[in-house]
Design an enzyme around this catalytic site. Structure first.
Site, short mmCIF file in Angstrom:
data_model
loop_
_atom_site.label_atom_id
_atom_site.label_comp_id
_atom_site.label_asym_id
_atom_site.label_seq_id
_atom_site.Cartn_x
_atom_site.Cartn_y
_atom_site.Cartn_z
N ASN A 1 0.67 -1.00 -0.05
CA ASN A 1 -0.01 -0.17 -0.24
C ASN A 1 0.95 1.19 -0.10
O ASN A 1 1.76 1.81 0.92
CB ASN A 1 -0.89 0.45 1.07
CG ASN A 1 -1.80 1.14 1.01
OD1 ASN A 1 -1.11 2.24 0.53
ND2 ASN A 1 -2.99 0.83 2.05
N ARG B 1 -9.00 8.38 -0.66
CA ARG B 1 -10.26 8.32 0.56
C ARG B 1 -11.34 9.84 -0.57
O ARG B 1 -10.10 10.65 -1.33
CB ARG B 1 -10.16 8.60 0.91
CG ARG B 1 -9.73 7.48 2.59
CD ARG B 1 -9.69 7.78 4.12
NE ARG B 1 -9.74 6.71 4.83
CZ ARG B 1 -8.97 5.62 4.81
NH1 ARG B 1 -7.80 5.68 3.89
NH2 ARG B 1 -9.15 4.28 5.08
N HIS C 1 -3.95 11.72 1.23
CA HIS C 1 -3.23 10.82 0.53
C HIS C 1 -3.12 10.69 -0.98
O HIS C 1 -3.04 11.71 -2.06
CB HIS C 1 -2.51 9.84 1.74
CG HIS C 1 -4.21 8.96 1.81
ND1 HIS C 1 -4.67 8.15 1.04
CD2 HIS C 1 -4.46 9.39 3.10
CE1 HIS C 1 -5.49 7.69 2.30
NE2 HIS C 1 -5.23 7.72 3.25
N HIS D 1 -5.75 2.80 -1.29
CA HIS D 1 -6.59 3.95 -1.16
C HIS D 1 -7.14 5.07 -1.01
O HIS D 1 -7.11 6.01 -0.11
CB HIS D 1 -6.82 3.34 0.36
CG HIS D 1 -8.29 3.11 1.31
ND1 HIS D 1 -8.11 2.32 2.00
CD2 HIS D 1 -9.06 3.61 0.92
CE1 HIS D 1 -9.67 2.27 2.35
NE2 HIS D 1 -9.86 3.93 2.59
N HIS E 1 -3.98 -4.68 8.06
CA HIS E 1 -3.86 -3.76 9.10
C HIS E 1 -2.81 -3.81 9.87
O HIS E 1 -3.39 -5.12 10.54
CB HIS E 1 -5.16 -4.05 9.12
CG HIS E 1 -5.20 -1.96 10.17
ND1 HIS E 1 -6.25 -0.75 8.70
CD2 HIS E 1 -5.19 -1.25 10.42
CE1 HIS E 1 -6.06 0.15 9.62
NE2 HIS E 1 -5.42 -0.38 11.47
N GLU F 1 -8.79 -0.15 -2.79
CA GLU F 1 -9.65 0.07 -1.58
C GLU F 1 -10.13 0.63 -1.41
O GLU F 1 -9.79 1.95 -1.32
CB GLU F 1 -9.20 -0.85 -1.24
CG GLU F 1 -7.26 -0.42 -0.45
CD GLU F 1 -7.32 -0.91 0.82
OE1 GLU F 1 -6.80 -2.28 1.03
OE2 GLU F 1 -6.19 -0.38 1.92
#
Length: 237
Positions: free
Chosen positions: A7, A45, A50, A43, A190, A70
């Protein structure tokens, strides 16, 4: 071998903190692939704090390994995924103001919604995965959503392992068995790190993929990106 998907959100966080394009996410993704990682995860958002939506568009044709996007399947996320057609989409029920993902799906309560969203992705030949807590009931219900895989939320495991409680792996072992029984592929992510990844892998033999970002990037500050990635690959064999 369990595949390692890195990631790169934290690379974008560092870039955004200063503005400009340093470090460059495309260059970093290419380096990560060159060091042997089998996938790149992002990921995005809604606030783009980011990884930005444009980053996703730039990365999609550049990633040569598996590309995993994701996020929470709000309309603009769904559109972004369908536009860029990654190898895999991982559905995460995170709130817009969440610092990081902090819960998995209730696959019973949200079954109809997940079925609808997953069907659209699968019609576009995108592999689907659902982010889920290590709860047998949620794993069993996930089989009825049409998902190809689940991603086990491993924060609880990581906390237990750090505190010396190796029994924290047991719920994950049970869920992995259920996933295999109902025909779901298994991912995890995670708070996995160099300290806890080997024990997790040894106890979850059917593990297809792990997605690691924060710990891997932090560890790379001390040991270098290439060294850290090769350590993960060795532990995941």
């Amino acid at each position: 071998m369990t595949k390692l998907s890195v990631n790169i959100n934290k690379i974008a966080t560092l870039r955004n903190s200063r503005g400009g394009d340093v470090p460059n996410v495309l260059k970093t993704a290419a380096a990560i692939e060159g060091f042997g990682a089998q996938g790149i995860t992002v990921h995005p958002r809604p606030d783009e704090r980011h990884i930005t939506y444009q980053d996703v568009r730039d990365l999609a044709p550049a990633v040569t390994t598996e590309f995993n996007i994701e996020g929470n399947p709000i309309p603009q996320f769904i559109d972004l995924v369908l536009e860029n057609k990654p190898t895999q989409v991982t559905l995460v029920p995170d709130a817009e103001d969440a610092i990081t993902s902090n819960a998995g799906w209730d696959t019973v309560k949200h079954k109809d919604f997940l079925v609808e969203v997953i069907q659209e992705f699968k019609q576009n030949n995108i592999r689907t995965s659902i982010f889920i807590d290590p709860n047998p009931k949620m794993i069993e219900a996930a089989q009825y959503t049409g998902a190809d895989r689940i991603e086990l939320y491993t924060e609880a495991y990581a906390e237990n392992y750090a505190n010396g409680n190796k029994d924290g792996i047991l719920p994950y072992v049970e869920c992995a068995k259920i996933a295999k029984e109902v025909g779901l592929g298994l991912n995890a992510g995670h708070d996995l790190s160099l300290q806890n990844i080997q024990f997790f892998k040894e106890n979850i033999p059917a593990l297809a993929e792990v997605s690691i970002g924060h710990a891997l990037i932090a560890e790379s500050l001390y040991e270098g990106l290439e060294t850290v990635i090769k350590k993960y690959l060795s532990l995941l064999k």
